[in-house]
Design an enzyme around this catalytic site. Structure first.
Site, PDB file in Angstrom:
ATOM      1  CB  ALA A  14      -0.935  -0.009   1.205  1.00  0.00           C
ATOM      2  CE  LYS A 157      -5.627 -11.188  -0.278  1.00  0.00           C
ATOM      3  NZ  LYS A 157      -5.875  -9.782   0.194  1.00  0.00           N
TER       4      LYS A 157
HETATM    5  P1  NDP Z   1       1.450  -5.968   5.043  1.00  0.00           P
HETATM    6  O1  NDP Z   1       1.373  -6.944   6.159  1.00  0.00           O
HETATM    7  O2  NDP Z   1       2.668  -5.173   4.864  1.00  0.00           O
HETATM    8  O3  NDP Z   1       0.189  -5.003   5.082  1.00  0.00           O
HETATM    9  C1  NDP Z   1      -1.050  -5.407   5.524  1.00  0.00           C
HETATM   10  C2  NDP Z   1      -1.856  -4.163   5.783  1.00  0.00           C
HETATM   11  O4  NDP Z   1      -3.172  -4.538   6.183  1.00  0.00           O
HETATM   12  C3  NDP Z   1      -1.277  -3.296   6.909  1.00  0.00           C
HETATM   13  O5  NDP Z   1      -1.439  -1.948   6.570  1.00  0.00           O
HETATM   14  C4  NDP Z   1      -2.155  -3.661   8.088  1.00  0.00           C
HETATM   15  O6  NDP Z   1      -2.251  -2.640   9.077  1.00  0.00           O
HETATM   16  C5  NDP Z   1      -3.481  -3.809   7.367  1.00  0.00           C
HETATM   17  N1  NDP Z   1      -4.441  -4.509   8.204  1.00  0.00           N
HETATM   18  C6  NDP Z   1      -4.376  -5.758   8.680  1.00  0.00           C
HETATM   19  N2  NDP Z   1      -5.446  -6.007   9.460  1.00  0.00           N
HETATM   20  C7  NDP Z   1      -6.199  -4.864   9.465  1.00  0.00           C
HETATM   21  C8  NDP Z   1      -7.405  -4.462  10.094  1.00  0.00           C
HETATM   22  N3  NDP Z   1      -8.099  -5.284  10.890  1.00  0.00           N
HETATM   23  N4  NDP Z   1      -7.862  -3.219   9.860  1.00  0.00           N
HETATM   24  C9  NDP Z   1      -7.189  -2.353   9.082  1.00  0.00           C
HETATM   25  N5  NDP Z   1      -6.027  -2.669   8.469  1.00  0.00           N
HETATM   26  C10 NDP Z   1      -5.553  -3.910   8.670  1.00  0.00           C
HETATM   27  O7  NDP Z   1       1.139  -6.826   3.727  1.00  0.00           O
HETATM   28  P2  NDP Z   1       1.397  -6.547   2.192  1.00  0.00           P
HETATM   29  O8  NDP Z   1       1.578  -5.133   1.904  1.00  0.00           O
HETATM   30  O9  NDP Z   1       2.402  -7.513   1.763  1.00  0.00           O
HETATM   31  O10 NDP Z   1      -0.018  -7.028   1.635  1.00  0.00           O
HETATM   32  C11 NDP Z   1      -1.002  -6.106   1.247  1.00  0.00           C
HETATM   33  C12 NDP Z   1      -2.070  -6.827   0.489  1.00  0.00           C
HETATM   34  O11 NDP Z   1      -1.508  -7.540  -0.607  1.00  0.00           O
HETATM   35  C13 NDP Z   1      -2.842  -7.856   1.320  1.00  0.00           C
HETATM   36  O12 NDP Z   1      -4.178  -7.827   0.889  1.00  0.00           O
HETATM   37  C14 NDP Z   1      -2.189  -9.167   0.899  1.00  0.00           C
HETATM   38  O13 NDP Z   1      -3.068 -10.229   1.047  1.00  0.00           O
HETATM   39  C15 NDP Z   1      -1.901  -8.891  -0.572  1.00  0.00           C
HETATM   40  N6  NDP Z   1      -0.837  -9.701  -1.155  1.00  0.00           N
HETATM   41  C16 NDP Z   1       0.445  -9.619  -0.666  1.00  0.00           C
HETATM   42  C17 NDP Z   1       1.441 -10.373  -1.246  1.00  0.00           C
HETATM   43  C18 NDP Z   1       2.848 -10.317  -0.769  1.00  0.00           C
HETATM   44  O14 NDP Z   1       3.639 -11.189  -1.121  1.00  0.00           O
HETATM   45  N7  NDP Z   1       3.242  -9.324   0.022  1.00  0.00           N
HETATM   46  C19 NDP Z   1       1.156 -11.303  -2.367  1.00  0.00           C
HETATM   47  C20 NDP Z   1      -0.214 -11.277  -2.809  1.00  0.00           C
HETATM   48  C21 NDP Z   1      -1.168 -10.496  -2.223  1.00  0.00           C
HETATM   49  P3  NDP Z   1      -1.252  -2.616  10.358  1.00  0.00           P
HETATM   50  O15 NDP Z   1       0.035  -2.022   9.849  1.00  0.00           O
HETATM   51  O16 NDP Z   1      -1.954  -1.778  11.329  1.00  0.00           O
HETATM   52  O17 NDP Z   1      -1.078  -4.040  10.793  1.00  0.00           O
END
Ligand code: NDP
Length: 336
Positions: A14, A157
């Site tokens: 993000a 997912k």
């Molecule tokens: P991160 O763990 O870095 O980011 C996850 C984000 O989700 C954080 O901002 C976290 O907030 C937020 N989050 C989790 N739970 C909640 C909640 N209850 N309410 C609000 N926010 C929440 O993961 P990535 O950036 O790697 O992943 C981002 C997206 O991409 C996800 O949807 C993941 O499934 C998808 N994805 C990632 C891949 C990868 O290899 N990285 C591959 C394929 C898909 P906080 O910081 O507060 O915990």
């Protein structure tokens, strides 16, 4: 100036979306669920973007209704990226499923209320290619099978993406917004805060020498900058409407990626594979391995043709991305 909401700005992917949007001249809003993360993002963007003044951070939690309407209000586009991402298997799968599914619906409902133009949802190849017995090249017509054997993360997912399509498909013509889903494989590359994310942690494990040999796990890799670019391109491209798009540079076994790191000078990265039986035994003691035991030896290859036909740039190579991220992990003191 058009405004974009990126959910979960504290996350690895993000924050790259936020940075690229700011650099393109958009006004950006992002959600977090704690004050400390808010400051972390502001600090990062003031270092990494010349347009950090166009960033606003608001509070919203995927598990609660409060905040989502205000977060989406005034936005033309929404990139819904936030979702819990952990590799270990939690004792209750709902820790992952509830925020993924209910949170996605909360965001989409707020998008309908506020009449946004388009939503891009971050799903995953975990919603495409997992829980299948057959070996094949998976494409966007495939869905992971959420029966026994699938990890809670892949289930979260898959269920979240299905819930999103179901919701979008029931909207009436005057409620509808454009919609695209991005399905990335494992994402590596530069980190914009000290929170390295779950996928770069794989590189810490490989290059840091904490595992003597690699589990026979196969997965795709792609750079985070290309994943963010795919979101922003899709946000503006009508050709991507109603599409799921797999975003992968290439697939390989862990040991192949580990050998790339070893050759690049990270000499602790193992060059051998661990027997599957040993991985199964170790998974009883090492929680993270719980996520790989059911996929040992299985190739997860994906069809990249849809992304190639739609996107107008070449991806950074998986190897260059992993090496660059590992160099940063060394500079952060996380790989010694
Ligand atoms: P991160 O763990 O870095 O980011 C996850 C984000 O989700 C954080 O901002 C976290 O907030 C937020 N989050 C989790 N739970 C909640 C909640 N209850 N309410 C609000 N926010 C929440 O993961 P990535 O950036 O790697 O992943 C981002 C997206 O991409 C996800 O949807 C993941 O499934 C998808 N994805 C990632 C891949 C990868 O290899 N990285 C591959 C394929 C898909 P906080 O910081 O507060 O915990």
């Amino acid at each position: 100036m058009e405004k974009v909401l990126v959910t979960g700005g504290s996350g690895f992917i993000a924050l790259h979306c936020v940075q690229q949007l700011l650099d393109k001249g958009y006004e950006v809003k992002s959600t977090v669920r704690s004050e400390s993360k808010k400051q972390e993002i502001l600090d990062s963007m003031s270092k990494n973007s010349s347009n950090s003044n166009n960033l606003e951070i608001v509070m919203a939690d995927l598990l609660k209704d409060e905040g989502w309407n205000e977060a989406v209000e005034g936005c033309d586009y929404v990139l819904h990226v936030a979702s819990p991402f952990i590799l270990e298997v939690p004792s209750d799968e709902n820790v992952l499923i509830k925020p993924a599914v209910e949170g996605t619906l909360r965001v989409l409902k707020a998008c309908k209320t506020n009449k946004v133009k388009k939503v891009v949802l971050t799903s995953s190849v975990a919603a495409v290619a997992y829980g299948h017995k057959e070996q094949k090249v998976f494409d966007e017509n495939d869905w992971s099978n959420t029966g026994p054997g699938i990890t809670p993360y892949a289930k979260s997912k898959t269920l979240a993406e299905k819930a999103a399509w179901d919701y979008v498909n029931t909207l009436s013509d005057d409620e509808k917004f454009d919609f695209t889903v991005i399905n990335p494989v494992a994402v590596t590359g530069p980190m914009l805060t000290s929170d390295i994310g779950t996928s770069n942690d794989l590189l810490v494990k490989l290059a840091g020498g904490s595992i003597p040999a690699c589990p026979r796990t196969h997965m795709g890799f792609v750079d985070v900058r290309d994943v963010a670019k795919a979101h922003i391109f899709s946000m503006k491209s009508a050709a991507t409407n109603n599409e799921r798009i797999i975003v992968s540079d290439k697939e390989m076994f862990f040991v192949e990626m580990s050998r790339v790191l070893n050759t690049a000078g990270f000499k602790k990265a193992p060059t051998r594979e661990m027997p599957n039986l040993l991985v199964r035994i170790m998974s009883l003691f090492i929680k993270e391995l719980g996520g790989v035991v059911n996929s040992l030896g299985k190739e997860v290859n994906t069809d990249k043709s849809k992304a190639k036909a739609l996107f107008d740039w070449e991806y950074i190579s998986a190897e260059d991305s992993a090496i660059e991220a590992t160099e940063q992990l060394v500079s952060m003191g996380l790989v010694k």
